[in-house]
Design an enzyme around this catalytic site. Structure first.
Site, PDB file in Angstrom:
ATOM      1  N   GLY A   1       9.599  -3.392 -27.695  1.00 56.61           N
ATOM      2  CA  GLY A   1      10.485  -3.783 -28.802  1.00 56.61           C
ATOM      3  C   GLY A   1      11.142  -5.084 -28.432  1.00 56.61           C
TER       4      GLY A   1
ATOM      5  N   CYS B   1       6.969  -1.202 -21.537  1.00 53.63           N
ATOM      6  CA  CYS B   1       7.798  -2.398 -21.738  1.00 53.63           C
ATOM      7  C   CYS B   1       9.247  -2.017 -22.081  1.00 53.63           C
ATOM      8  CB  CYS B   1       7.171  -3.298 -22.799  1.00 53.63           C
ATOM      9  SG  CYS B   1       7.896  -4.947 -22.774  1.00 53.63           S
ATOM     10  N   TYR B   2       9.672  -2.251 -23.313  1.00 53.59           N
ATOM     11  CA  TYR B   2      11.043  -1.883 -23.688  1.00 53.59           C
ATOM     12  C   TYR B   2      11.270  -0.384 -23.440  1.00 53.59           C
ATOM     13  CZ  TYR B   2      14.851  -0.640 -26.856  1.00 53.59           C
ATOM     14  OH  TYR B   2      15.993  -0.120 -27.401  1.00 53.59           O
TER      15      TYR B   2
ATOM     16  N   HIS C   1       1.869  -4.095 -20.636  1.00 57.16           N
ATOM     17  CA  HIS C   1       1.266  -3.573 -21.865  1.00 57.16           C
ATOM     18  C   HIS C   1      -0.181  -3.137 -21.599  1.00 57.16           C
ATOM     19  CE1 HIS C   1       4.345  -4.611 -24.837  1.00 57.16           C
ATOM     20  NE2 HIS C   1       4.627  -5.620 -24.041  1.00 57.16           N
TER      21      HIS C   1
ATOM     22  N   GLU D   1      -2.062  -1.559 -23.442  1.00 54.83           N
ATOM     23  CA  GLU D   1      -2.849  -1.515 -24.680  1.00 54.83           C
ATOM     24  C   GLU D   1      -3.523  -2.829 -25.032  1.00 54.83           C
ATOM     25  OE1 GLU D   1       0.360  -1.434 -24.348  1.00 54.83           O
ATOM     26  OE2 GLU D   1       1.407  -2.562 -25.893  1.00 54.83           O
TER      27      GLU D   1
ATOM     28  N   ASP E   1     -11.750   1.956 -49.865  1.00 53.02           N
ATOM     29  CA  ASP E   1     -10.475   2.640 -49.609  1.00 53.02           C
ATOM     30  C   ASP E   1     -10.032   3.467 -50.812  1.00 53.02           C
ATOM     31  OD1 ASP E   1     -10.648   1.108 -47.359  1.00 53.02           O
ATOM     32  OD2 ASP E   1      -9.144  -0.350 -47.993  1.00 53.02           O
TER      33      ASP E   1
ATOM     34  N   LYS F   1      -9.912   0.595 -41.229  1.00 55.05           N
ATOM     35  CA  LYS F   1     -11.100   0.513 -42.072  1.00 55.05           C
ATOM     36  C   LYS F   1     -12.312   1.227 -41.461  1.00 55.05           C
ATOM     37  CE  LYS F   1     -12.208  -1.992 -45.693  1.00 55.05           C
ATOM     38  NZ  LYS F   1     -11.302  -1.987 -46.832  1.00 55.05           N
TER      39      LYS F   1
END
Ligand code: XMP
Length: 507
Positions: free
Chosen positions: A55, A82-83, A168, A170, A225, A363
């Site tokens: 964040g 992180c945060y 991070h 990710e 969609d 998607k």
């Protein structure tokens, strides 16, 4: 469905963490830290484990300690990133403060303890950091697992259920990030049973629960969609669902009749409402992209409300997918990239209640669900068209004349791409009518005419995109056809920009 909850404190990466967890075949959802504490408590209680993500703020400025306390009280597996790392450290009594050496970008990490979190990961790796504050001292009783030059406590473990890392994992720039998340899921004992297609029954049930005995209208475009959302709602509601295609007069050539036909193949009988005059009228004089989206959204909403009222429906089923939610800034703390009419473009006083069964899906996941629902490949492979359609592919004011120009150019581009058999390799290909004019010679005359830009991109989920390297001869042929077959066009340019820094659409 068992899930990992990612709590989003307003950073950029919560959705990416969710995506990575799903790639590891565990279902995951994101909840904003600004969701009421009562609701968050329920979500935490129902989860297998909780990830507290990055964040923008400092742990001293914001007040999210309660979220950590709830997760600890519920005895959940916890992973701070992180945060989130600093927040957990602070709540457990560690020392968080200004690092002598803030870290941004690739950073060398030393793993000090071969904990199960680092099984399969070498001891020295490069990871992606982005922080001013650091955990300077770990909470009492915690074990320091890793450190870096600016983070003496780059990772720690507290008891058997709390892990926390400063970097991070990710992002692709962190080495062994996926392995770390995979190891954490192993520690959590999360079953690897998530496949998007197994969700169908649950999604149908959720629509049924939401709508109850009422009726719903489904806004469909013939794209994947909205078709999948409508099919799910149809399974839940049967004849209480009213699929509708709105003809806004801004469709590419051949639409919306082709969509109507394609939908028929899925068993959905949609009503076609011609509202083009209402759209043209409302768009008159509107020049800026966000203005056009808002006006388009407002008219769209009104047409839908009128139709819903005529059939006695209270709900609207929409094919909103997760990237629409992210880019519309619909998450608290996130910035708006653009207003997608099906998310943020609806007026605040919109009368219908929204049902968005695909709101949590990317998607590629929607495609897998579509195949499970036996949606024809023609629909699955159709390139996406933005809700406001050609309105955002015409710079400046939208007029009937401009619509005709961009529609013709677009049809030529489609013909050429399809003739070359490239349509399945590209995410999107379309043309844009620019506002600026350019000089040309047509016949023996010097003319000041229109400029068309051609855009063709490859992408997996529209969050990023690379330009299509179309053969040079093909581009030349497209340019020469557009300039000769569309009378007012004198110049054709090819967009060579990836996303980021550009977006896929021009507006
Ligand atoms: P951008 O231009 O943001 O587009 O890179 C990402 C994807 O979203 C589509 N798009 C929209 N879809 N309403 C929609 O329903 C919109 O206002 C809108 N704007 C962009 C775009 O075509 C691409 O696939």
């Amino acid at each position: 469905m068992e899930y990992i909850l990612v709590v989003d404190f307003g950073g950029q990466y919560a959705h990416l963490i969710m995506r990575r967890i799903r790639e590891l075949n565990v279902y995951s959802e994101v909840a904003s830290a600004y969701t009421g504490l009562g609701e968050l408590k329920n979500l935490i209680r129902g989860s297998l484990g909780v990830i507290l993500s990055g964040g923008p703020g400092s742990v001293w400025e914001q007040h999210h300690d309660d979220i950590v306390k709830i997760a600890l009280e519920e005895d959940k597996h916890l992973l701070g990133i992180c945060y989130g790392h600093q927040l957990i450290a602070k709540v457990l009594g560690g020392v968080v403060g200004k690092a002598s050496n803030p870290e941004f970008g690739p950073t060398l990490l030393t793993i000090k303890v071969k904990d199960p979190l680092f099984a399969t990961i070498p001891n020295f790796i490069s990871v992606w950091m982005s922080h001013n504050d650091s955990v300077l001292e770990p909470p009492k009783g915690a074990i320091i697992l890793a450190s870096s030059p600016g983070s003496p406590v780059a990772a720690f473990r507290f008891g058997n259920r709390v892990y926390s890392v400063q970097w991070h994992p990710e992002v692709a720039h962190s080495m062994y990030g996926i392995e770390l998340l995979n190891n954490w899921l192993r520690i959590v004992g999360a079953p690897r049973n998530w496949r998007p297609e197994v969700m169908v029954e649950e999604l149908v049930h959720k629509v049924w629960e939401a709508v109850g005995e009422s009726k719903a209208v489904a806004a469909v475009s013939g794209g994947i969609d909205s078709t999948v959302a409508a099919l799910i709602a149809h399974k839940a509601l049967g004849s209480r669902l009213y699929p509708v295609i709105i003809d806004h007069g801004l469709h590419p050539e051949g639409e919306p009749w082709r969509s109507l036909e394609l939908l028929r193949k899925t068993g959905l009988e949609a009503k076609l409402i011609d509202a083009s005059d209402r759209f043209y009228e409302a768009l008159r004089g509107v020049r800026d992209p966000e203005g056009k989206r808002r006006v388009f959204g407002a008219v769209y909403a009104k047409v839908l409300e009128d139709y819903a009222e005529s059939v006695g429906a209270e709900y609207l089923v929409q094919g909103t997918i997760y990237p629409d939610v992210i880019e519309s800034g619909a998450r608290p703390g996130a910035s708006i990239i653009k207003t997608h009419h099906n998310v943020a473009g609806l007026p605040a006083a919109f009368k219908l209640k929204l049902v968005e069964p695909l709101k949590w899906f990317y998607k590629d996941e929607v495609r897998r669900i579509a195949r499970k629902l036996k949606v024809p490949e023609e629909i699955i492979k159709r390139q996406p068209i933005p809700g406001p359609s050609l309105a955002v592919r015409i710079e400046g004011e939208v007029t009937r004349e401009k619509i005709e120009i961009v529609r013709k150019a677009d049809a030529i581009l489609r013909e050429e791409i399809e003739a070359a058999g490239l349509q399945d390799r590209l995410w999107q290909y379309f043309t844009i009518l620019l506002e600026s004019k350019a000089t040309g010679v047509k016949g023996d005359e010097r003319v000041y005419g229109n400029v068309i830009a051609v855009r063709a991109v490859a992408s997996v989920d529209a969050m990023t995109a690379s330009i299509a390297r179309l053969p040079w001869e093909m581009l030349e042929n497209i340019a020469s056809r557009i300039a000769s077959e569309v009378p007012s066009v004198v110049r054709v340019v090819y967009d060579l920009t990836s996303k980021p820094p550009a977006t896929i659409e021009w507006e």
